[in-house]
Design a protein around this motif. Sequence first.
Motif, short mmCIF file in Angstrom:
data_model
loop_
_atom_site.label_atom_id
_atom_site.label_comp_id
_atom_site.label_asym_id
_atom_site.label_seq_id
_atom_site.Cartn_x
_atom_site.Cartn_y
_atom_site.Cartn_z
N GLU A 61 10.13 0.36 -3.67
CA GLU A 61 9.85 0.18 -2.25
C GLU A 61 9.58 1.52 -1.56
OE1 GLU A 61 12.26 -1.11 -3.89
OE2 GLU A 61 12.03 -3.29 -3.74
N GLY A 62 10.35 2.54 -1.94
CA GLY A 62 10.14 3.87 -1.35
C GLY A 62 8.80 4.45 -1.71
N GLU A 63 8.40 4.25 -2.97
CA GLU A 63 7.10 4.76 -3.40
C GLU A 63 5.97 4.05 -2.66
OE1 GLU A 63 7.02 4.26 -7.58
OE2 GLU A 63 8.37 5.94 -8.00
N LYS A 64 6.11 2.74 -2.45
CA LYS A 64 5.08 1.99 -1.74
C LYS A 64 4.99 2.45 -0.29
CE LYS A 64 5.25 -2.25 -4.51
NZ LYS A 64 5.57 -3.70 -4.51
N ALA A 65 6.15 2.71 0.34
CA ALA A 65 6.14 3.17 1.72
C ALA A 65 5.47 4.53 1.84
CB ALA A 65 7.58 3.24 2.25
N GLY A 66 5.71 5.39 0.87
CA GLY A 66 5.07 6.71 0.88
C GLY A 66 3.57 6.61 0.72
N GLU A 67 3.15 5.72 -0.16
CA GLU A 67 1.70 5.53 -0.36
C GLU A 67 1.05 4.95 0.89
OE1 GLU A 67 1.39 3.05 -3.75
OE2 GLU A 67 2.00 4.60 -5.18
N ALA A 68 1.75 4.03 1.56
CA ALA A 68 1.21 3.43 2.79
C ALA A 68 1.05 4.47 3.89
CB ALA A 68 2.11 2.29 3.26
N ALA A 69 2.03 5.38 3.98
CA ALA A 69 1.96 6.43 5.00
C ALA A 69 0.79 7.37 4.73
CB ALA A 69 3.28 7.21 5.03
N GLU A 70 0.58 7.69 3.46
CA GLU A 70 -0.55 8.56 3.10
C GLU A 70 -1.88 7.87 3.41
OE1 GLU A 70 -0.10 9.61 -0.95
OE2 GLU A 70 1.66 10.88 -0.64
N SER A 72 -2.41 5.58 5.67
CA SER A 72 -2.57 5.51 7.13
C SER A 72 -3.05 6.84 7.70
CB SER A 72 -1.23 5.12 7.77
OG SER A 72 -1.32 5.09 9.17
#
Length: 224
Positions: A61-70, A72
């Motif tokens: 989940e943390g990795e997905k959130a980081g990818e989403a922020a990048e 965006s």
Amino acid sequence: ARSQINQPPPRRPTGGAQMAGANADPAPAGGEAATEVVKEAAGQSEAEVGGEGGQEAPTAEGEKAGEAAEDSAAAAASAEAKKTLGNTAFQAKRYPEAIQHYSDAISEAGAAALGVYFSNRAVCHAALNDWYSARADAAEALRRPGGLTKKALFQKARAELKLKLVSEAEATLRLAEEEGLRKDVEKLLGDEAAGLPSVASKQSAAAKAAANGAAHAAAAPASA
């Protein structure tokens, strides 16, 4: 009784046997030894998973959130680049091209598209006398982050006046007044604002006040 008193004391272990007995650990009964080994190995595995200093391993989940922020951030940067292209085309009066660039910026930003993208596109539509599109974009700009500006309010009110939507233009000016921007919007509208009853009545009242002031000045006795 006498035999019990004279019975020799039990012999104590001597030498290596005594030392071995004193230093030997008691062996766990049954399968306890194997259990202890398994527990120790499990504890070591947990420590390795935790890492040094007790830090937790990254989760999916943390990795997905980081990818989403990048993603965006990349989309926002791309949208700003498209807006810059639109500004350049607008300055050169290439309005259809500017509209396309602003549209690309809106598509890149998606739901996070800023109000300025819509208000800029509204200006281009107005330059092409497409008042319906200008009004629609100005109205959308007012709903977007950072879009409630005198520029967007002016574009919306002007388009409504061009379309003879007087009551809608009055509503836009009331919104401008709530935001403390009515004077700025009326100034931008210039003579076009005279088509609004509220503005016309204010202008009429101001004209009457000026006329009354002039009449009083004319009636006053001249100073010696």
